[in-house]
Scaffold this motif. Structure first.
Motif, PDB file in Angstrom:
ATOM      1  N   TRP A  39      21.557  21.276 -50.747  1.00 59.96           N
ATOM      2  CA  TRP A  39      20.577  20.453 -50.039  1.00 59.96           C
ATOM      3  C   TRP A  39      19.909  19.462 -50.987  1.00 59.96           C
ATOM      4  CZ3 TRP A  39      19.150  18.935 -45.411  1.00 59.96           C
ATOM      5  CH2 TRP A  39      17.820  18.618 -45.114  1.00 59.96           C
ATOM      6  N   ILE A 455      13.569  16.542 -45.418  1.00 61.89           N
ATOM      7  CA  ILE A 455      13.693  16.031 -44.046  1.00 61.89           C
ATOM      8  C   ILE A 455      12.808  14.800 -43.873  1.00 61.89           C
ATOM      9  CG2 ILE A 455      13.171  16.509 -41.622  1.00 61.89           C
ATOM     10  CD1 ILE A 455      14.025  19.407 -42.128  1.00 61.89           C
ATOM     11  N   TYR A 458      14.266  11.709 -45.737  1.00 57.77           N
ATOM     12  CA  TYR A 458      15.341  11.056 -44.988  1.00 57.77           C
ATOM     13  C   TYR A 458      14.775  10.183 -43.867  1.00 57.77           C
ATOM     14  CZ  TYR A 458      19.161  13.806 -47.073  1.00 57.77           C
ATOM     15  OH  TYR A 458      20.102  14.342 -47.939  1.00 57.77           O
TER      16      TYR A 458
END
Length: 478
Positions: A39, A455, A458
């Motif tokens: 990740w 998250i 992004y």
């Protein structure tokens, strides 16, 4: 010790469950690959490409911004750029630079050092966007202290989901990050650092027969007082102390490294060749290459924290009204931490040949043995270095947890004071006990921060790309 075992046993089921989720791994080529590392690596690769290799083309510009070439001292903020970077570095330059590199080499071979450096360079891009967002979405949240600034992933996560008209989800994600950060700061920033500093102090004071034997609580009280004296003053005091300690400890460590490298100067070309060959063309084949790569990536991530979002909290207090400019400074952190300091450690270990003598996984003992080949009294230098590294990490991570606590419970003096007292109490506990399962749990909390944080990165990357383009155009016009 009986109390230690009782607490450890009680926490073990929760700790195991949480760590098994956060550090979930899948087998590949006989290796266990942790998905949280994938990740982080994918994010670093994406942001490096997405921002047009900002980590490389703007490196020199970042240094010029740090030097104050583009500063306007009338802007909003509490600390200057150098203090912000040093506060961030005080949380990352630590035991990972001493023991983490040794672990990487003892497990993955000298080639792991090369991949640590590669990950450090890629991590600069992740650090760039999270620091930029931290400054862009910071707030003045305290009515009693309007000059105080709060920023970090908690705030830009909410902004990201507000743009999608999903404020509840944004508050949930921000809350998850804040809870994980508080858990991580108390454990990884308090318990673990105090424990390791005590263990090294115990070694140089006579071990089991020395004054500090069975007196971990006394060492903990001493450390807690030193930390408390600084964190009571907030970010300005933390930044002032960090900007004094970090350069000294980094320069001291690097100078000691150069002494060892100088003693073995004839072996420098061979050591560099060994690192590159074992990173790119290992004799044992693709399995060895993957082992070196994965271990290098893992230790680099542990060391520079790019993607965890913690540094954005410290950088948010900087004096600037141009968020991208501080992003340029922020990305210097992984370069200094992982490319410079970690690589110096790696070169000492490889050039001395100390890693060949080891049997299995080794940490600080490998680094100590490597330095002893050039400096017989290095264990004393190491103990001072570990103490400073641990101390600086504690004061910076205490601030990260504090900002998350005030985010969750409100910007009130009582919230701040309760958190600071609890943090200092855990320093004493960490020095006096061996709570392995609590430390495992809090390590899991630290890496869990990366999930909501990335998250948010992004989601907000397109607007930062526009901000970066505008910023670079303005710089060219000046």
């Amino acid at each position: 010790m009986e109390i230690d075992r009782i607490i450890d046993a009680a926490v073990e089921p929760v700790s195991s469950a949480v760590s098994s989720v956060i550090f979930y791994s899948v087998p590949l080529l006989g290796l266990e690959i942790k998905l949280v590392l994938v990740w982080l690596v994918v994010a670093a690769l994406f942001f490096t490409a997405y921002f047009g290799f900002v980590n490389v083309r703007c490196l020199v510009h970042g240094v010029n911004v740090l030097r104050g070439k583009f500063d306007d001292h009338t802007t909003d903020g509490q600390i200057n750029r150098f203090q912000a970077l040093m506060t961030s570095l005080s949380g990352t330059v630590g035991l990972g630079n001493i023991a983490g590199v040794a672990v990487a080499i003892s497990v993955g071979g000298p080639g792991a050092a090369f991949w640590m450096a590669v990950m450090g360079i890629l991590g600069m891009s992740t650090k760039f966007i999270e620091v930029t967002l931290g400054v862009k979405y910071r707030q003045h949240g305290s009515k009693r202290h309007p000059e105080a600034i709060s920023g970090g992933p908690m705030y830009y996560l909410r902004a990201a989901f507000d743009q999608l008209h999903k404020p509840r989800l944004g508050r949930f994600m921000a809350g998850i990050f804040a809870l994980c950060c508080i858990g991580g700061t108390i454990g990884a920033g308090g318990l673990f650092q105090a424990n390791q500093a005590y263990q090294q102090a115990l070694v140089v004071t006579g071990g089991e027969n020395g004054f500090l034997a069975e007196r971990g609580w006394l060492f903990g009280v001493f450390m807690a007082l030193l930390v408390g004296l600084v964190i009571i003053g907030g970010i300005k005091w933390i930044a002032a102390v960090a900007s004094s300690i970090v350069p000294v400890m980094a320069i001291t460590y690097i100078m000691a490294s150069f002494v060892v490298i100088g003693v073995h100067y004839a072996a420098i070309p061979e050591a560099i060749q060994t690192i590159f060959e074992m990173a790119l063309y290992p004799e044992a084949g693709i399995g060895a290459l993957m082992g070196a790569l994965l271990m290098g990536v893992q230790r680099a991530t542990f060391s520079n924290e790019a993607g965890l979002g913690s540094s954005a909290i410290a950088h948010s207090a900087v004096k600037t009204d141009v968020p991208v400019s501080q992003g340029m400074v922020g990305m210097l952190g992984p370069f200094i931490d992982t490319v410079v300091i970690c690589m110096v450690t790696a070169l000492v270990i490889v050039i001395s040949g100390a890693y060949v003598e080891g049997g299995g996984i080794e940490g600080v003992e490998l680094t100590s043995r490597a330095f002893a080949s050039g400096i017989s009294w290095f264990p004393y230098v190491l103990s001072v270095t570990v103490f400073l590294f641990a101390y600086s990490t504690m004061i910076s991570w205490s601030y990260y947890g504090l900002k998350c606590a005030t985010y969750l419970f409100g910007e009130y003096d009582i919230v701040e004071n309760i958190y600071k007292v609890f943090f200092c109490i855990f320093i004493v506990i960490g020095s006096a006990t061996q709570l392995s399962n609590i430390i495992l749990f809090t390590d899991s909390m630290v890496f869990a921060m990366a999930i909501p944080n990335i998250i948010g990165l992004y989601m907000l990357a397109p607007e930062i790309k526009k901000d970066l383009r505008t910023y670079l155009q303005n710089i060219k016009l000046k």
